[in-house]
Design an enzyme around this catalytic site. Structure first.
Site, PDB file in Angstrom:
ATOM      1  N   ASP A 173      -2.452  10.396   3.332  1.00  0.00           N
ATOM      2  CA  ASP A 173      -3.848  10.000   3.553  1.00  0.00           C
ATOM      3  C   ASP A 173      -4.563  11.041   4.403  1.00  0.00           C
ATOM      4  O   ASP A 173      -4.498  11.020   5.626  1.00  0.00           O
ATOM      5  CB  ASP A 173      -3.902   8.625   4.244  1.00  0.00           C
ATOM      6  CG  ASP A 173      -5.336   8.153   4.466  1.00  0.00           C
ATOM      7  OD1 ASP A 173      -6.261   8.751   3.874  1.00  0.00           O
ATOM      8  OD2 ASP A 173      -5.522   7.177   5.232  1.00  0.00           O
ATOM      9  N   ARG A 189      -7.442  -0.455   1.241  1.00  0.00           N
ATOM     10  CA  ARG A 189      -7.974  -1.718   0.719  1.00  0.00           C
ATOM     11  C   ARG A 189      -8.409  -1.568  -0.732  1.00  0.00           C
ATOM     12  O   ARG A 189      -8.360  -2.528  -1.504  1.00  0.00           O
ATOM     13  CB  ARG A 189      -9.124  -2.205   1.622  1.00  0.00           C
ATOM     14  CG  ARG A 189     -10.306  -1.304   1.683  1.00  0.00           C
ATOM     15  CD  ARG A 189     -11.198  -1.537   2.910  1.00  0.00           C
ATOM     16  NE  ARG A 189     -10.609  -0.997   4.133  1.00  0.00           N
ATOM     17  CZ  ARG A 189     -11.151  -1.119   5.338  1.00  0.00           C
ATOM     18  NH1 ARG A 189     -12.293  -1.768   5.506  1.00  0.00           N
ATOM     19  NH2 ARG A 189     -10.557  -0.596   6.389  1.00  0.00           N
ATOM     20  N   LYS A 218      -9.938  13.191   7.864  1.00  0.00           N
ATOM     21  CA  LYS A 218      -9.427  12.886   9.204  1.00  0.00           C
ATOM     22  C   LYS A 218      -9.367  14.154  10.045  1.00  0.00           C
ATOM     23  O   LYS A 218      -9.245  15.248   9.501  1.00  0.00           O
ATOM     24  CB  LYS A 218      -7.997  12.321   9.102  1.00  0.00           C
ATOM     25  CG  LYS A 218      -7.902  10.923   8.518  1.00  0.00           C
ATOM     26  CD  LYS A 218      -6.453  10.448   8.498  1.00  0.00           C
ATOM     27  CE  LYS A 218      -6.341   9.048   7.911  1.00  0.00           C
ATOM     28  NZ  LYS A 218      -6.981   8.006   8.718  1.00  0.00           N
ATOM     29  N   ASP A 267     -11.996   7.187   3.677  1.00  0.00           N
ATOM     30  CA  ASP A 267     -10.775   6.994   4.475  1.00  0.00           C
ATOM     31  C   ASP A 267     -10.387   5.512   4.570  1.00  0.00           C
ATOM     32  O   ASP A 267      -9.308   5.182   5.053  1.00  0.00           O
ATOM     33  CB  ASP A 267     -10.987   7.582   5.878  1.00  0.00           C
ATOM     34  CG  ASP A 267      -9.678   7.796   6.614  1.00  0.00           C
ATOM     35  OD1 ASP A 267      -8.611   7.696   5.979  1.00  0.00           O
ATOM     36  OD2 ASP A 267      -9.730   8.066   7.840  1.00  0.00           O
ATOM     37  N   ASP A 321       1.817   6.670   5.350  1.00  0.00           N
ATOM     38  CA  ASP A 321       0.818   5.694   4.927  1.00  0.00           C
ATOM     39  C   ASP A 321       1.268   4.929   3.667  1.00  0.00           C
ATOM     40  O   ASP A 321       0.521   4.109   3.134  1.00  0.00           O
ATOM     41  CB  ASP A 321      -0.522   6.395   4.694  1.00  0.00           C
ATOM     42  CG  ASP A 321      -1.712   5.480   4.927  1.00  0.00           C
ATOM     43  OD1 ASP A 321      -1.540   4.434   5.589  1.00  0.00           O
ATOM     44  OD2 ASP A 321      -2.808   5.796   4.429  1.00  0.00           O
ATOM     45  N   LYS A 348       0.858  -1.189   0.000  1.00  0.00           N
ATOM     46  CA  LYS A 348       0.000   0.000   0.000  1.00  0.00           C
ATOM     47  C   LYS A 348       0.889   1.230   0.000  1.00  0.00           C
ATOM     48  O   LYS A 348       1.671   1.431   0.924  1.00  0.00           O
ATOM     49  CB  LYS A 348      -0.906   0.006   1.238  1.00  0.00           C
ATOM     50  CG  LYS A 348      -1.619   1.360   1.490  1.00  0.00           C
ATOM     51  CD  LYS A 348      -2.502   1.349   2.736  1.00  0.00           C
ATOM     52  CE  LYS A 348      -3.028   2.754   3.050  1.00  0.00           C
ATOM     53  NZ  LYS A 348      -3.884   2.785   4.270  1.00  0.00           N
ATOM     54  N   GLU A 371      -9.259   3.666   2.314  1.00  0.00           N
ATOM     55  CA  GLU A 371      -8.770   3.729   0.931  1.00  0.00           C
ATOM     56  C   GLU A 371      -7.702   2.692   0.617  1.00  0.00           C
ATOM     57  O   GLU A 371      -7.548   2.282  -0.535  1.00  0.00           O
ATOM     58  CB  GLU A 371      -8.243   5.134   0.632  1.00  0.00           C
ATOM     59  CG  GLU A 371      -6.789   5.408   1.048  1.00  0.00           C
ATOM     60  CD  GLU A 371      -6.532   5.326   2.541  1.00  0.00           C
ATOM     61  OE1 GLU A 371      -7.499   5.417   3.317  1.00  0.00           O
ATOM     62  OE2 GLU A 371      -5.359   5.140   2.951  1.00  0.00           O
TER      63      GLU A 371
HETATM   64  N1  BES Z   1      -4.009   4.795   6.908  1.00  0.00           N
HETATM   65  C1  BES Z   1      -5.129   4.570   7.748  1.00  0.00           C
HETATM   66  C2  BES Z   1      -4.828   3.610   8.907  1.00  0.00           C
HETATM   67  C3  BES Z   1      -3.887   4.125   9.951  1.00  0.00           C
HETATM   68  C4  BES Z   1      -4.372   4.762  11.071  1.00  0.00           C
HETATM   69  C5  BES Z   1      -2.537   3.890   9.852  1.00  0.00           C
HETATM   70  C6  BES Z   1      -3.490   5.199  12.041  1.00  0.00           C
HETATM   71  C7  BES Z   1      -1.662   4.322  10.815  1.00  0.00           C
HETATM   72  C8  BES Z   1      -2.150   4.974  11.924  1.00  0.00           C
HETATM   73  C9  BES Z   1      -6.266   3.974   6.925  1.00  0.00           C
HETATM   74  O1  BES Z   1      -6.329   4.395   5.614  1.00  0.00           O
HETATM   75  C10 BES Z   1      -7.535   4.407   7.578  1.00  0.00           C
HETATM   76  O2  BES Z   1      -7.804   5.573   7.572  1.00  0.00           O
HETATM   77  N2  BES Z   1      -8.268   3.447   8.121  1.00  0.00           N
HETATM   78  C11 BES Z   1      -9.478   3.742   8.792  1.00  0.00           C
HETATM   79  C12 BES Z   1     -10.487   2.728   8.364  1.00  0.00           C
HETATM   80  C13 BES Z   1     -11.891   3.055   8.805  1.00  0.00           C
HETATM   81  C14 BES Z   1     -12.402   4.272   8.056  1.00  0.00           C
HETATM   82  C15 BES Z   1     -12.782   1.867   8.533  1.00  0.00           C
HETATM   83  C16 BES Z   1      -9.203   3.648  10.293  1.00  0.00           C
HETATM   84  O3  BES Z   1      -8.435   2.793  10.710  1.00  0.00           O
HETATM   85  O4  BES Z   1      -9.736   4.481  11.010  1.00  0.00           O
HETATM   86 ZN    ZN Z   2      -4.582   4.992   4.765  1.00  0.00          ZN
HETATM   87 MN    MN Z   3      -7.412   6.161   5.386  1.00  0.00          MN
END
Ligand code: BES
Ligand code: ZN
Ligand code: MN
Length: 496
Positions: A267, A348, A274, A344, A285, A262, A346
């Site tokens: 992000d 996946r 966010k 967010d 990210d 990824k 994204e």
């Molecule tokens: N890049 C983030 C995950 C992340 C969060 C990595 C904190 C490192 C530290 C990912 O793209 C994301 O935003 N995931 C969301 C998913 C949710 C919207 C289902 C998350 O984990 O909040």
């Molecule tokens: Zn992300």
């Molecule tokens: Mn995200």
């Protein structure tokens, strides 16, 4: 930092380090130095709390009887427990202690160990490896530091009767460290410097080491039908890229092993934006892609006897007039449709197309993908283990044991039909988040599994391990390079 191995004895300049085992058992070299210093070393050991535990350090400044500025006594712990990770704890601790001391060089006198689980040569090599890994710095953006504020230590010499064999064992380790450093550099760079096109250019540099590199742009991905990956990048002024790296060190007809990363270079969350606090962290990210790139450098650098493919999906997730909206439905390269309920989630979406592409084009022995995928994996495992999800027990077990051997640990999490159902959508084949936050890391993994076409596959959720806020034995705080050592080991132990 320069790492060398020698059989030469006491250096006349720089710091000298000698070893002790648990319960204050001094090595022969330590005893010799005790004599040379008129008993100062022994008195220092006896008079303090230093016990010789693994990585413990006692420091004597300007002891009489020597010209050297300081003598270090480093603890090796218990002899029975000596192994590669133990050596790394010692080498890392020594270098960290001296980094800003004013010393420019240190020589560690390593006496024969008679260890059960590791040879003297490997022990010496892993001390050098750890010293090198711990000496890493990302300091290119400091413009005002004086010489006194910069690290002083520039050279570690490991003196051992097994120096020649140690040097030989160190050669591939140094190549792995170069891969780790590349990953750390890429992860540490800010998002105005590392964006899809510039990261693709970094990949291209691997051609110098014999890696074949192809870069696809948006037009080509559009033709391939990569609607999920492209949807994530459509709110960014930076063009999305897919980079395919191939190292062919194995037999011509052998199916490759494949690694997929990824690479969200920043992000913001997109329209599902966010919160401001901490958002700067989302420059890393792309840690999964960074690990794949560093791994390819390591494999090529040490000329691994394997055919390996690295594929990284590079996008920037931004909110913008052109950005995708919550509720949009995209069609993936596999033909399956996705309702994007949260922009967010994204990573996946990017991996869905990258995984499908990889299995279809290469028919690999297995695919391992790495991704800073979910905050939920940090809630579950903290920063100690990365999450491991797999449809194949053999691959999962091999990964877990490579994790134990390298210290880049993995904890296996479940997959299953009940979790899979949680991402069924009312209007498309699937949605990109579950109905609530429960099992957030698992539903993300279930999503990925729908794009692996039954190929042996593992997903490593490295959201908690790609970056560290505290120094560790071989990892200074910042980008860790997590995944390079782990996957290099997987390849070396089972696929070469
Ligand atoms: N890049 C983030 C995950 C992340 C969060 C990595 C904190 C490192 C530290 C990912 O793209 C994301 O935003 N995931 C969301 C998913 C949710 C919207 C289902 C998350 O984990 O909040
Ligand atoms: Zn992300
Ligand atoms: Mn995200």
């Amino acid at each position: 930092m320069k790492i060398t191995f020698s059989t030469a004895e006491l250096p006349s300049t720089g710091a000298i380090a000698v070893t002790a085992f648990d319960a204050r058992q001094l090595s022969d070299s330590a005893k010799r130095l005790d004599k040379l210093t008129g008993g100062a070393l022994g008195r220092a050991v006896a008079g303090g709390r230093f016990k010789g535990g693994r990585g413990e350090i006692l420091e004597l400044l300007a002891p009489g009887g020597l010209d050297n500025g300081r003598v270090m006594v480093v603890g090796l712990g218990k002899r029975e427990a000596l192994d590669a990770l133990g050596a790394q704890a010692v080498g890392g601790a020594l270098v960290a202690r001296l980094a800003n001391s004013g010393e420019q060089a240190v020589t560690l006198l390593l006496d024969p160990l008679s260890a059960e689980n590791i040879s003297d040569a490997d022990f010496a090599a892993h001390i050098g490896y750890a010293g090198l890994l711990r000496s890493y710095r990302f300091d290119k953006y400091f413009t005002k530091k004086t010489a006194d504020e910069k690290p002083s230590l520039a050279k570690l010499t490991v003196a051992s009767a097994a120096a020649a064999a140690a040097r030989k064992a160190f050669a591939p380790l140094e190549k792995i460290a170069e891969g780790v450093f590349l990953t750390r550099d890429l992860v540490s760079e800010p998002a105005n410097v590392i964006y899809p096109a510039s990261l693709a250019e970094q990949c291209r540099k691997l051609t110098a080491q014999g890696v074949k590199v192809e870069v696809l742009g948006e037009a080509e991905m559009h033709k391939l039908g990569m609607g999920a990956l492209l949807g994530v990048g459509q709110g960014s002024v930076r063009e999305s890229k897919l980079v395919i790296m191939q190292w062919r060190g194995g037999k011509a007809k052998d199916a490759p092993v494949a690694f997929v990363g990824k690479g969200v270079t920043f992000d913001t969350g997109g329209i599902s934006i966010k919160p401001a606090g901490g958002m700067e962290e989302m420059k890393w990210d792309m840690g999964g892609a960074g690990a794949v790139i560093g791994l390819m450098k390591a494999l090529a650098g040490r000329k691994a006897k394997v055919n390996a493919v690295g594929v990284v999906g590079l996008v920037e997730n931004m909110p913008d007039g052109a950005a995708q909206r919550p509720g949009d439905v995209v069609t993936t390269m596999s033909g399956q449709t996705v309702e994007v309920l949260n922009t967010d989630a994204e990573g996946r979406l990017v991996l869905a197309d990258a995984l499908w592409y990889t299995q279809g084009r290469f028919q690999p022995k297995f695919m391992v993908n790495l991704a800073t995928l979910t905050g939920a994996i940090i809630v579950g495992l903290g920063h100690e283990y990365a999450g491991l999800f797999s449809n194949n027990d053999e691959l999962a077990e091999r990964l877990a044991s490579a994790g134990l051997a390298t210290g880049e640990k993995l904890w296996r999490m479940p997959l299953g039909e009940a979790y899979d159902k949680m991402i069924n959508s009312d209007i498309a084949d699937m949605q990109n988040i579950g109905a609530d936050r429960s099992a957030g890391s698992i539903t993300a993994a279930q999503f990925l599994q729908r794009f692996v076409n039954n190929v042996p596959w593992a997903h490593l959720d490295i959201a908690g391990t790609a970056w560290t806020k505290r120094d560790q034995a071989t990892v200074p705080k910042g980008g860790t390079g997590y995944g390079v050592r782990l996957l290099d080991r997987l390849v070396a132990a089972y696929y070469e």
